[in-house]
Structures are given as C-alpha cells and as structure tokens.
Motif scaffolding. Structure first.
Motif, mmCIF file in Angstrom:
data_model
loop_
_atom_site.group_PDB
_atom_site.id
_atom_site.type_symbol
_atom_site.label_atom_id
_atom_site.label_comp_id
_atom_site.label_asym_id
_atom_site.label_seq_id
_atom_site.Cartn_x
_atom_site.Cartn_y
_atom_site.Cartn_z
ATOM 1 N N ARG A 123 0.835 -1.204 0.000
ATOM 2 C CA ARG A 123 0.000 0.000 0.000
ATOM 3 C C ARG A 123 0.869 1.253 0.000
ATOM 4 N N GLY A 124 1.899 1.237 0.814
ATOM 5 C CA GLY A 124 2.806 2.381 0.852
ATOM 6 C C GLY A 124 3.507 2.591 -0.480
ATOM 7 N N ARG A 125 3.892 1.512 -1.132
ATOM 8 C CA ARG A 125 4.550 1.622 -2.436
ATOM 9 C C ARG A 125 3.577 2.134 -3.495
ATOM 10 N N ALA A 126 2.326 1.674 -3.439
ATOM 11 C CA ALA A 126 1.322 2.149 -4.395
ATOM 12 C C ALA A 126 1.096 3.646 -4.238
ATOM 13 N N ARG A 127 1.095 4.122 -3.007
ATOM 14 C CA ARG A 127 0.934 5.559 -2.771
ATOM 15 C C ARG A 127 2.152 6.335 -3.276
ATOM 16 N N GLN A 128 3.338 5.736 -3.123
ATOM 17 C CA GLN A 128 4.542 6.370 -3.651
ATOM 18 C C GLN A 128 4.455 6.501 -5.167
ATOM 19 N N ASN A 183 8.234 16.835 -13.009
ATOM 20 C CA ASN A 183 9.271 16.464 -12.033
ATOM 21 C C ASN A 183 9.445 14.950 -12.006
ATOM 22 N N LEU A 184 10.589 14.475 -12.457
ATOM 23 C CA LEU A 184 10.880 13.050 -12.502
ATOM 24 C C LEU A 184 11.926 12.701 -11.445
ATOM 25 N N PRO A 185 11.864 11.477 -10.910
ATOM 26 C CA PRO A 185 12.779 11.105 -9.821
ATOM 27 C C PRO A 185 14.241 11.075 -10.266
ATOM 28 N N GLU A 186 15.118 11.492 -9.368
ATOM 29 C CA GLU A 186 16.550 11.507 -9.670
ATOM 30 C C GLU A 186 17.352 10.609 -8.727
ATOM 31 N N ALA A 187 16.909 10.458 -7.498
ATOM 32 C CA ALA A 187 17.650 9.662 -6.519
ATOM 33 C C ALA A 187 17.623 8.185 -6.887
ATOM 34 N N ASP A 188 18.762 7.517 -6.768
ATOM 35 C CA ASP A 188 18.857 6.107 -7.128
ATOM 36 C C ASP A 188 17.836 5.262 -6.379
ATOM 37 N N VAL A 189 17.703 5.485 -5.081
ATOM 38 C CA VAL A 189 16.818 4.661 -4.279
ATOM 39 C C VAL A 189 15.364 4.839 -4.708
ATOM 40 N N VAL A 190 14.993 6.041 -5.080
ATOM 41 C CA VAL A 190 13.613 6.297 -5.514
ATOM 42 C C VAL A 190 13.362 5.646 -6.870
ATOM 43 N N ILE A 191 14.309 5.774 -7.792
ATOM 44 C CA ILE A 191 14.173 5.131 -9.104
ATOM 45 C C ILE A 191 14.022 3.621 -8.933
ATOM 46 N N GLY A 192 14.833 3.038 -8.061
ATOM 47 C CA GLY A 192 14.746 1.604 -7.817
ATOM 48 C C GLY A 192 13.416 1.202 -7.225
ATOM 49 N N ASP A 193 12.959 1.923 -6.211
ATOM 50 C CA ASP A 193 11.689 1.579 -5.556
ATOM 51 C C ASP A 193 10.505 1.724 -6.507
ATOM 52 N N LEU A 194 10.500 2.775 -7.297
ATOM 53 C CA LEU A 194 9.386 2.995 -8.217
ATOM 54 C C LEU A 194 9.361 1.943 -9.326
ATOM 55 N N PRO A 231 2.497 -6.656 -10.654
ATOM 56 C CA PRO A 231 1.094 -6.621 -11.090
ATOM 57 C C PRO A 231 0.114 -6.103 -10.042
ATOM 58 N N LYS A 232 0.329 -6.412 -8.775
ATOM 59 C CA LYS A 232 -0.615 -5.977 -7.748
ATOM 60 C C LYS A 232 -0.676 -4.451 -7.643
ATOM 61 N N ILE A 233 0.423 -3.795 -7.962
ATOM 62 C CA ILE A 233 0.436 -2.326 -7.944
ATOM 63 C C ILE A 233 0.134 -1.781 -9.333
ATOM 64 N N ARG A 234 0.698 -2.397 -10.353
ATOM 65 C CA ARG A 234 0.411 -1.960 -11.728
ATOM 66 C C ARG A 234 -1.087 -1.926 -11.997
ATOM 67 N N ASP A 235 -1.809 -2.927 -11.506
ATOM 68 C CA ASP A 235 -3.242 -3.012 -11.800
ATOM 69 C C ASP A 235 -4.038 -1.857 -11.210
ATOM 70 N N THR A 236 -3.489 -1.150 -10.225
ATOM 71 C CA THR A 236 -4.202 0.012 -9.682
ATOM 72 C C THR A 236 -4.180 1.181 -10.659
ATOM 73 N N LEU A 237 -3.391 1.062 -11.731
ATOM 74 C CA LEU A 237 -3.222 2.156 -12.696
ATOM 75 C C LEU A 237 -4.064 1.975 -13.956
ATOM 76 N N ASP A 244 -8.753 -2.066 -3.741
ATOM 77 C CA ASP A 244 -9.455 -2.596 -2.566
ATOM 78 C C ASP A 244 -8.581 -3.583 -1.806
ATOM 79 N N ARG A 245 -7.866 -4.431 -2.539
ATOM 80 C CA ARG A 245 -6.993 -5.415 -1.882
ATOM 81 C C ARG A 245 -5.875 -4.751 -1.102
ATOM 82 N N LEU A 246 -5.434 -3.575 -1.602
ATOM 83 C CA LEU A 246 -4.351 -2.865 -0.919
ATOM 84 C C LEU A 246 -4.865 -1.866 0.111
ATOM 85 N N GLY A 247 -6.178 -1.739 0.211
ATOM 86 C CA GLY A 247 -6.732 -0.811 1.186
ATOM 87 C C GLY A 247 -6.584 0.637 0.792
#
Length: 347
Positions: free
Chosen positions: A207-212, A224-235, A242-248, A338-341
């Motif tokens: 859920r936290g990743r989906a919000r990110q 504004n596109l992400p520049e930090a390595d950690v943010v690029i990796g997490d996104l 698929p569980k997050i992609r499907d929310t889009l 709904d599955r991710l709340g």
C-alpha cells in the motif's frame, strides 16, 4: 492515404486526426480532405498538417502545397482545423487565428477547393470543446478516442510512416552507462524485495509503495521526474509488480500520460527484464487511452508472456477497440486498490 469508415459526427472526425498523423498536433493547421467512395459514401482522402508559424510566413504557398496532394481526387469538401490555445487578448467571442484561417481558405479556394468547413479546437483531448469559425455557437465535445472504432481502423489499415515509428521508438532512450551501472544493484535488490512482499501478501508495504507511485505520477504530471537512485529503484520495482500496476488501469487521461512519462524515465535506468515489464505498462496504459500506434511500439519491447500484457498486445493486433476493455480494466483497478486498502476511486 485513403480510408472509409463510419463516423458518428464532427467529434469523431476530429478525434481521429492524431491517429491519422501518428501524434497529437498543437499550434498547427490540419487539412482533412473528404472525398466520395464508389458507393457514394464519404471517405478520407488525405490528412495533412503544418505548423501555424510556417503557414503564416507564406499562406498561399502552404495552401498550394496541400492542394497538390489531392490533385485528380474526387473532393467532397475540405475540413480545416486550427489547433491553438485561446489567449486573453482575443476579443470576446472570437476564435484564434481568424485572419490566417481566412487567408488560407481563400488560397485553397483559388486552387479549386471551394467547399470548406473550418473548426477550432484548443487540443485533441477527450472532452475538449470545438467550435465552428463561421458559426461559433455550433460546437461540441471531443469524445474519448478509445470509443471511436475508426481510430482502431486507421491504426491497422493505414500506413504509418517509418519516420513516425522511429520518433516514437526514440522515446525509449538509455541513461548514461555509468548511471545505469551505478544503480543496477540497488534496483535489482528493490525488485527482489517487492516481489517478496507481493508473494507473501504484505499489504501494508505494498500500500505504501502504491501511494509512492501515485505521488510520483502526480509529480511527473508537473514535469518532475525522480533523480535519486533509491527512488528510481523503488518505483521501478513497484510499477512492475502486477498488484500495484493493476491500480493504474483506470487513470484519467492526464494522469495516464504522466504515468507513461514516469515509466519511460524509469526505463532509461532499468535492466532488460525490468525494461520489458515497464514497456508493458506503457503499452497497456497507452492502449487504454486510445493511442494504439504508441501502444504497439511499446508492446514490441514488452514481455508478452505476462498475462495482461499479452492480452493487450492481442487486442491491438486484432483491432479490438479500447472501450470494449475499459469496463473490465476499471473493475480490475478497483479490485486491486481494494486489496491494498487504497481509496477506491478513479485516479
């Protein structure tokens, strides 16, 4: 280019223009030549465009050049479209570029094309209001291109130039090699972490990743596109899950374009496996908003063994219009949120 198909009205005709051209024009004059087929039905003989700035330099020459394209073809009428934003300096009730429109129309008439209809639209997005230059009270709204069967027919039955395809393919560009090397291990670790979270149904983390991801799409919509390595990796890890992609799958058009922009940016840094999944996300979103040419380009780079990506690739190849799939994908998106709340509404 000659096409024959059923169009419900002016809005349908206008909304097919970006599909004919292979891109969404702005600050341009578009000339659609409507002819007559052997059975008497109207057909599109040619669709041409030119930047307004170029036409203003030599209006007569531009009109002659466009008219020469349809020499000896049976012309029923010409539809001229000016796409330009309104400005506060325009007199109340007046449409932009009136003088240029009049001069071009006169030059076109001198070339034998007398029956002309001239319309204005600020852009080609669904819901945009178009107006008639001769009768500004004659207006209407552009439909969602995915609901117009002609857009799919155009994509599958007309020739898309190599230059257009090359320009679309060029959107996939590599980041500098040293940047890709630097971020590679961090990105692969992020992918493994999110895959584990998904496999073990760690809803809170997902859920936290989906919000990110949603926040990053909002930022991308503002350039504004992400520049930090950690943010690029997490996104990258989140969006390719698929569980997050499907929310889009039911993004409104503006956010859909921003999501594609974000995925293209992430693609620049990703290793091959993640790239294939990001291209799949781009292809799915592009298809659902009616951009079949762009979707086809993206899907050629995608992993078609993934179920939804493969189905969308089949739909593009089989001329299945996006509106036939939208009810299903909207339900899938609602169920995924709904599955991710997450708040269960369209993004």
């Amino acid at each position: 280019m000659i096409m024959k198909f059923h169009l419900e009205g002016t809005g349908d005709l206008l909304v097919t223009i970006p599909t004919f051209l292979g891109f969404r024009p702005d600050n341009a004059l578009i000339l659609v030549i409507v002819g007559t087929a052997a059975n008497g039905e109207p057909r599109i003989e040619a669709v041409q465009h030119a930047p307004l700035a170029g036409i203003a330099k030599d209006t007569a020459a531009a009109a002659i050049q466009m008219a020469n394209v349809i020499v000896d073809r049976p012309v029923q009428y010409a539809l001229g479209v000016i796409t330009a934003p309104r400005h506060s300096r325009e007199p109340t009730g007046e449409l932009p570029r009136r003088v240029l429109r009049r001069r071009f129309g006169e030059a076109l008439a001198s070339e034998g094309i007398h029956d002309q209809v001239w319309l204005h639209t600020p852009d080609f997005r669904a819901g945009t209001v178009w107006q008639d230059y001769n009768n500004p009270t004659h207006r209407g709204q552009l439909p969602d291109p995915s609901t117009v069967p002609a857009t799919t027919a155009i994509v599958t039955k007309t020739h898309i130039s190599d230059d257009t395809l090359a320009a679309l393919d060029a959107r996939f560009s590599d980041a500098p090699e040293h940047d890709r090397t630097r971020i590679r291990d961090r990105l692969l670790q992020a992918i493994r972490t999110v895959e584990l979270e998904s496999a073990t149904s760690q809803t809170l983390q997902l859920r936290g990743r989906a919000r990110q991801v949603q926040d990053a799409i909002t930022a991308a919509g503002h350039g504004n596109l992400p520049e930090a390595d950690v943010v690029i990796g997490d996104l990258t890890a989140a969006i390719t899950t698929p569980k997050i992609r499907d929310t889009l799958l039911d993004l409104e058009p503006g956010r859909a374009v921003a999501a594609e922009r974000l995925c293209l940016h992430l693609w620049r840094y990703a290793p091959s496996s993640a790239r294939a999944r990001l291209a799949g996300v781009i292809g799915i979103i592009a298809y659902l908003r009616g951009e079949q040419v762009w979707a086809g380009v993206a899907l050629k780079k995608a992993d078609l063994s993934e179920v939804l990506t493969g189905l969308v690739a089949f739909a593009v190849a089989s001329e299945i219009t996006p509106h036939e799939a939208k009810a299903t994908t909207a339900r899938t998106a609602a169920q995924a949120r709904d599955r991710l709340g997450l708040t269960n509404n369209a993004n």
